[in-house]
Design a protein around this motif. Structure first.
Motif, PDB file in Angstrom:
ATOM      1  N   ALA A   1       0.993  -1.137  -0.096  1.00 18.21           N
ATOM      2  CA  ALA A   1      -0.031   0.103   0.111  1.00 18.21           C
ATOM      3  C   ALA A   1       0.825   1.276   0.006  1.00 18.21           C
ATOM      4  O   ALA A   1       0.627   2.278  -0.825  1.00 18.21           O
ATOM      5  CB  ALA A   1      -0.839  -0.189   1.134  1.00 18.21           C
ATOM      6  N   ARG A   2       1.954   1.298   0.837  1.00 19.92           N
ATOM      7  CA  ARG A   2       2.877   2.397   0.851  1.00 19.92           C
ATOM      8  C   ARG A   2       3.350   2.487  -0.560  1.00 19.92           C
ATOM      9  O   ARG A   2       3.636   3.608  -0.962  1.00 19.92           O
ATOM     10  CB  ARG A   2       3.959   2.311   1.846  1.00 19.92           C
ATOM     11  N   ALA A   3       3.854   1.348  -1.151  1.00 15.49           N
ATOM     12  CA  ALA A   3       4.705   1.497  -2.502  1.00 15.49           C
ATOM     13  C   ALA A   3       3.737   2.288  -3.432  1.00 15.49           C
ATOM     14  O   ALA A   3       4.424   2.957  -4.360  1.00 15.49           O
ATOM     15  CB  ALA A   3       5.163   0.087  -2.910  1.00 15.49           C
ATOM     16  N   VAL A   4       2.397   1.913  -3.406  1.00 11.54           N
ATOM     17  CA  VAL A   4       1.536   2.341  -4.419  1.00 11.54           C
ATOM     18  C   VAL A   4       0.912   3.904  -4.310  1.00 11.54           C
ATOM     19  O   VAL A   4       0.305   4.379  -5.000  1.00 11.54           O
ATOM     20  CB  VAL A   4       0.479   1.429  -4.932  1.00 11.54           C
ATOM     21  N   ALA A   5       1.116   4.264  -2.934  1.00 14.60           N
ATOM     22  CA  ALA A   5       0.483   5.701  -2.525  1.00 14.60           C
ATOM     23  C   ALA A   5       0.635   6.623  -3.540  1.00 14.60           C
ATOM     24  O   ALA A   5      -0.340   7.434  -3.918  1.00 14.60           O
ATOM     25  CB  ALA A   5       1.037   5.931  -1.102  1.00 14.60           C
ATOM     26  N   ASN A   6       1.814   6.720  -4.212  1.00 14.18           N
ATOM     27  CA  ASN A   6       1.895   8.171  -5.028  1.00 14.18           C
ATOM     28  C   ASN A   6       1.811   7.677  -6.317  1.00 14.18           C
ATOM     29  O   ASN A   6       2.041   8.482  -7.265  1.00 14.18           O
ATOM     30  CB  ASN A   6       3.328   8.716  -4.939  1.00 14.18           C
ATOM     31  N   ASN A   7       0.860   6.471  -6.520  1.00  8.91           N
ATOM     32  CA  ASN A   7       0.424   5.867  -7.881  1.00  8.91           C
ATOM     33  C   ASN A   7       1.620   5.806  -9.071  1.00  8.91           C
ATOM     34  O   ASN A   7       1.460   6.603  -9.837  1.00  8.91           O
ATOM     35  CB  ASN A   7      -0.399   7.045  -8.359  1.00  8.91           C
ATOM     36  N   PRO A   8       2.906   5.246  -8.433  1.00  7.87           N
ATOM     37  CA  PRO A   8       3.940   5.195  -9.266  1.00  7.87           C
ATOM     38  C   PRO A   8       3.746   4.366 -10.544  1.00  7.87           C
ATOM     39  O   PRO A   8       2.732   3.435 -10.566  1.00  7.87           O
ATOM     40  CB  PRO A   8       5.136   4.399  -8.573  1.00  7.87           C
ATOM     41  N   ASN A   9       4.592   4.324 -11.691  1.00  9.15           N
ATOM     42  CA  ASN A   9       4.169   3.530 -12.787  1.00  9.15           C
ATOM     43  C   ASN A   9       5.095   2.179 -12.573  1.00  9.15           C
ATOM     44  O   ASN A   9       4.654   1.195 -13.375  1.00  9.15           O
ATOM     45  CB  ASN A   9       4.797   4.214 -14.039  1.00  9.15           C
ATOM     46  N   TYR A  10       6.167   2.231 -11.744  1.00 11.64           N
ATOM     47  CA  TYR A  10       7.070   1.168 -11.679  1.00 11.64           C
ATOM     48  C   TYR A  10       6.838   0.487 -10.388  1.00 11.64           C
ATOM     49  O   TYR A  10       7.049   1.530  -9.046  1.00 11.64           O
ATOM     50  CB  TYR A  10       8.346   1.422 -11.807  1.00 11.64           C
ATOM     51  N   ILE A  11       6.650  -0.647  -9.853  1.00  9.16           N
ATOM     52  CA  ILE A  11       6.681  -1.336  -8.659  1.00  9.16           C
ATOM     53  C   ILE A  11       7.824  -2.221  -8.708  1.00  9.16           C
ATOM     54  O   ILE A  11       7.832  -3.326  -9.644  1.00  9.16           O
ATOM     55  CB  ILE A  11       5.142  -2.051  -8.484  1.00  9.16           C
ATOM     56  N   LEU A  12       8.578  -1.888  -7.779  1.00  9.69           N
ATOM     57  CA  LEU A  12       9.797  -3.028  -7.568  1.00  9.69           C
ATOM     58  C   LEU A  12       9.933  -3.654  -6.288  1.00  9.69           C
ATOM     59  O   LEU A  12       9.513  -3.033  -5.207  1.00  9.69           O
ATOM     60  CB  LEU A  12      11.176  -2.339  -7.566  1.00  9.69           C
ATOM     61  N   ALA A  13       9.967  -5.039  -6.212  1.00  5.00           N
ATOM     62  CA  ALA A  13       9.843  -5.779  -4.749  1.00  5.00           C
ATOM     63  C   ALA A  13      10.753  -6.669  -4.739  1.00  5.00           C
ATOM     64  O   ALA A  13      11.207  -7.468  -5.776  1.00  5.00           O
ATOM     65  CB  ALA A  13       8.524  -6.558  -4.841  1.00  5.00           C
ATOM     66  N   ASP A  14      11.649  -6.618  -3.553  1.00  5.67           N
ATOM     67  CA  ASP A  14      12.825  -7.428  -3.582  1.00  5.67           C
ATOM     68  C   ASP A  14      12.403  -8.723  -2.433  1.00  5.67           C
ATOM     69  O   ASP A  14      11.920  -8.341  -1.269  1.00  5.67           O
ATOM     70  CB  ASP A  14      13.706  -6.731  -2.534  1.00  5.67           C
ATOM     71  N   GLU A  15      12.075  -9.867  -3.190  1.00  7.76           N
ATOM     72  CA  GLU A  15      11.748 -11.081  -2.503  1.00  7.76           C
ATOM     73  C   GLU A  15      10.546 -10.867  -1.397  1.00  7.76           C
ATOM     74  O   GLU A  15      10.306 -11.053  -0.258  1.00  7.76           O
ATOM     75  CB  GLU A  15      12.821 -11.544  -1.318  1.00  7.76           C
ATOM     76  N   PRO A  16       9.403 -10.472  -2.109  1.00  8.07           N
ATOM     77  CA  PRO A  16       8.009  -9.861  -1.098  1.00  8.07           C
ATOM     78  C   PRO A  16       7.556 -11.183  -0.823  1.00  8.07           C
ATOM     79  O   PRO A  16       6.749 -11.017   0.119  1.00  8.07           O
ATOM     80  CB  PRO A  16       7.266  -9.321  -2.506  1.00  8.07           C
ATOM     81  N   THR A  17       7.911 -12.282  -1.039  1.00  3.80           N
ATOM     82  CA  THR A  17       6.991 -13.321  -0.551  1.00  3.80           C
ATOM     83  C   THR A  17       8.011 -14.585   0.253  1.00  3.80           C
ATOM     84  O   THR A  17       7.734 -15.236   0.760  1.00  3.80           O
ATOM     85  CB  THR A  17       6.334 -14.328  -1.655  1.00  3.80           C
ATOM     86  N   GLY A  18       9.202 -13.911   0.362  1.00  2.48           N
ATOM     87  CA  GLY A  18      10.345 -14.800   0.998  1.00  2.48           C
ATOM     88  C   GLY A  18      10.019 -15.233   2.431  1.00  2.48           C
ATOM     89  O   GLY A  18      10.460 -16.141   2.747  1.00  2.48           O
ATOM     90  N   ALA A  19       9.338 -14.342   3.101  1.00  2.00           N
ATOM     91  CA  ALA A  19       9.426 -14.710   4.476  1.00  2.00           C
ATOM     92  C   ALA A  19       7.826 -15.158   4.896  1.00  2.00           C
ATOM     93  O   ALA A  19       7.360 -15.178   6.111  1.00  2.00           O
ATOM     94  CB  ALA A  19       9.356 -13.460   5.536  1.00  2.00           C
ATOM     95  N   LEU A  20       7.062 -15.487   3.813  1.00  2.00           N
ATOM     96  CA  LEU A  20       5.616 -15.633   4.125  1.00  2.00           C
ATOM     97  C   LEU A  20       5.039 -17.164   3.823  1.00  2.00           C
ATOM     98  O   LEU A  20       5.869 -17.899   2.854  1.00  2.00           O
ATOM     99  CB  LEU A  20       4.889 -14.853   3.092  1.00  2.00           C
ATOM    100  N   ASP A  21       4.159 -17.795   4.396  1.00  2.45           N
ATOM    101  CA  ASP A  21       4.018 -19.158   3.956  1.00  2.45           C
ATOM    102  C   ASP A  21       3.184 -18.931   2.453  1.00  2.45           C
ATOM    103  O   ASP A  21       2.859 -17.960   2.215  1.00  2.45           O
ATOM    104  CB  ASP A  21       2.679 -19.609   4.994  1.00  2.45           C
ATOM    105  N   SER A  22       2.904 -20.214   1.983  1.00  8.95           N
ATOM    106  CA  SER A  22       2.508 -20.144   0.530  1.00  8.95           C
ATOM    107  C   SER A  22       1.307 -19.567   0.504  1.00  8.95           C
ATOM    108  O   SER A  22       1.037 -18.928  -0.651  1.00  8.95           O
ATOM    109  CB  SER A  22       2.590 -21.569   0.068  1.00  8.95           C
ATOM    110  N   LYS A  23       0.213 -19.939   1.291  1.00  8.69           N
ATOM    111  CA  LYS A  23      -1.026 -19.289   0.897  1.00  8.69           C
ATOM    112  C   LYS A  23      -0.991 -17.747   0.916  1.00  8.69           C
ATOM    113  O   LYS A  23      -1.562 -16.840   0.090  1.00  8.69           O
ATOM    114  CB  LYS A  23      -1.924 -19.743   2.043  1.00  8.69           C
ATOM    115  N   THR A  24      -0.292 -17.251   1.982  1.00  2.71           N
ATOM    116  CA  THR A  24      -0.071 -15.763   2.278  1.00  2.71           C
ATOM    117  C   THR A  24       0.742 -15.303   0.972  1.00  2.71           C
ATOM    118  O   THR A  24       0.455 -14.190   0.249  1.00  2.71           O
ATOM    119  CB  THR A  24       0.464 -15.268   3.539  1.00  2.71           C
TER     120      THR A  24
END
Ligand SMILES: Nc1ncnc2c1ncn2[C@@H]1O[C@H](COP(=O)(O)OP(=O)(O)OP(=O)(O)O)[C@@H](O)[C@H]1O
Ligand SMILES: [Mg+2]
Length: 221
Positions: free
Chosen positions: A154-177
């Motif tokens: 939510a914070r990353a998209v707050a300024n409505n950017p055209n580019y979303i970059l994510a570093d291991e966004p699911t690395g620490a999460l269980d598979s459902k999450t």
């Protein structure tokens, strides 16, 4: 549109612990693409993402973002691009733990050059998109990993950017999450955002339109 030509990144240049992390990376991403960057630990994925996000510099080569030469920019212009064009989701969330959920999402809005009167409304709308509006006033340090990742998005998209970059966004999460978080990125991509995701996870990478592998500081394919 992202265009990297021969990007060389050297950490601690000229010191005894000098380390060349990227040895001439060539890489282009079209508007509206969803790309996975994969590769072993230490390959240079985060280094590359930090350069793409305009949070770190490079020693050689050229980075064009929407045709603009990033190297030529003043510190102020550089900060403005980072704030307006790019939303970054860090592996460790990088949220302000003592702040509430909505206060975290308000941060990039308050740094923006164009001051918006409806900042709180925008922040709450971003939180609604990731299913977190109900707990907007909860302190971040009381949230689960998946909830924190939603707030970070939510914070990353707050300024409505055209580019979303994510570093291991699911690395620490269980598979459902992790699947839920990937759905959010896919939704953003469907809205026309260019999305670049670093991942170790093959099944996450396969959900992206294209995969790029980085090996020992070079793109292999
Ligand atoms: N701040 C730094 N100072 C010095 N060397 C660094 C720094 N950050 C990264 N490196 C080095 O640069 C190389 C690439 O690191 P990077 O963090 O980009 O790898 P990565 O692919 O993201 O790895 P991981 O999957 O473990 O996150 C590594 O050899 C690393 O030790
Ligand atoms: Mg990394």
């Amino acid at each position: 549109m992202i265009n990297l030509t021969n990007i060389v990144k050297i950490y601690n240049k000229g010191k005894s612990n000098e380390c060349e992390a990227l040895h001439g990376v060539n890489f282009a991403v079209d508007d509206g693409e969803m790309v996975a960057i994969i590769g072993k630990s230490g390959a240079g994925k985060s280094t590359l993402l930090h350069i793409l996000a305009c949070i770190d510099s490079y020693e050689n080569g050229e980075y064009l973002l929407d045709g603009q030469k990033i190297k030529d920019l003043s510190e102020r212009e550089y900060a403005a691009i980072r704030n307006e064009k790019i939303g970054i989701v860090m592996q460790d969330f990088a949220l302000v733990e003592d702040f509430s959920v909505v206060e975290n999402v308000l941060l990039p809005l308050s740094f923006a050059k164009k001051k918006n009167k409806n900042r709180k409304t925008i922040a709450l709308k971003c939180l609604q998109e990731v299913g977190m509006a109900e707990i907007a006033d909860k302190p971040v340090n009381k949230l689960s990993g998946g909830q924190k990742q939603r707030v970070a998005i939510a914070r990353a998209v707050a300024n409505n950017p055209n580019y979303i970059l994510a570093d291991e966004p699911t690395g620490a999460l269980d598979s459902k999450t992790a699947d839920d978080i990937m759905s959010l990125f896919k939704k953003l991509n469907a809205k026309g955002k260019t999305v670049i995701i670093i991942t170790h996870d093959k099944s996450i990478a396969q959900q992206c339109g294209r995969q790029i592998e980085i090996f020992d500081g070079k793109i292999v394919d």
